[in-house]
Design an enzyme around this catalytic site. Structure first.
Site, short mmCIF file in Angstrom:
data_model
loop_
_atom_site.label_atom_id
_atom_site.label_comp_id
_atom_site.label_asym_id
_atom_site.label_seq_id
_atom_site.Cartn_x
_atom_site.Cartn_y
_atom_site.Cartn_z
N ASP A 58 -6.23 1.25 1.04
CA ASP A 58 -6.10 1.41 2.49
C ASP A 58 -7.43 0.97 3.12
OD1 ASP A 58 -7.93 3.42 2.09
OD2 ASP A 58 -6.88 4.89 3.31
N LYS B 9 0.83 -1.21 0.00
CA LYS B 9 0.00 0.00 0.00
C LYS B 9 0.87 1.26 0.00
CE LYS B 9 -1.31 2.25 3.45
NZ LYS B 9 -1.71 2.65 4.80
#
Ligand code: SF4
Length: 236
Positions: free
Chosen positions: A145, A126
């Site tokens: 996220d 991420k």
């Protein structure tokens, strides 16, 4: 393409068209001046808020303006600087170690590939996607996220739980040129409208194609998109 797959793609197309109408200029809310600052701010943002991180980073970067300086800084000094973001011991350790590796292995330049980025301490996929997107404009994948995950699931764009599988699902539904924008837009939509506890379904421009809407929509989707555009703070 089978009929069911085609229907799913059409739903996704409709969702993304509405999302980009409501959020035409998706942006990162962390403050940063270069890829390294974005990397450090992103590591600090874990279990914290972008607002809190933006309060801390000006002093941190004033004291340590480059990877070499932060990599050589004392653990206790960095802990004190980042304390209010929470989990400060681990975060101080990670940002010092990542800066040290960037200095020693990459000549003080944040690497431009996901494979190299995930080797840095404190960096998972991420963070790597976000740094490549915001720091270099490279679409290596889609940033997933906690907000993007929740919104993608609620919209029915994925049935997966694992962020990497969710990312793969989304990558198959939208052109690469929109990967950066869609990740950032899902995050903003989740942060300001489709919140974890109280999603504003009645005023959501994605209401009609959403698989999880909790109330009937107000007005037209374009009116709701106009309202969401006003709701989301502009890029500073
Ligand atoms: S309709 Fe509700 S659940 Fe669906 S995306 Fe909008 S706010 Fe989220």
């Amino acid at each position: 393409m089978r009929r069911k797959e085609k229907a799913v793609r059409n739903d996704a197309k409709e969702v993304f068209a509405r999302l980009f109408s409501a959020i035409p200029d998706p942006h990162i809310e962390l403050d940063y001046a270069d890829p390294w600052q974005l990397l450090i701010a992103t590591i600090l943002s874990a279990q914290s808020t972008d607002k809190r991180v933006n309060e801390v980073t000006p002093q941190l970067f004033a004291r340590h303006p480059d990877p070499r300086s932060l990599g050589e800084a004392k653990q206790e000094e960095v802990e004190a600087l980042v304390k209010s973001t929470g989990f400060f011991r681990n975060k101080a350790k990670a940002i010092r170690a990542a800066s040290k590796m960037i200095t020693e292995r990459f000549g003080q330049e944040v690497p431009k590939t996901i494979e190299e980025l995930v080797e840095l301490p404190g960096v998972a996929r991420k963070t790597a996607n976000l740094v490549l997107a915001g720091g270099y404009g490279i679409a290596s994948g889609i940033v997933i996220d906690t907000h993007a995950r929740r919104v993608a699931q609620r919209l029915g764009l994925t049935k997966e739980e694992d962020p990497e599988k969710i990312e793969a699902d989304l990558m198959g539904q939208i052109d690469r040129q929109d990967w950066i924008a869609v990740g950032l837009a899902l995050i903003l939509h989740g942060r300001y409208l489709c919140t974890a506890r109280a999603p504003s379904c009645a005023t959501c421009p994605l209401n009609e194609p959403c698989k999880s809407r909790e109330s009937r929509p107000e007005g037209t989707w374009k009116q709701r998109a106009d309202k969401e555009r006003e709701l989301i703070p502009k890029k500073r």
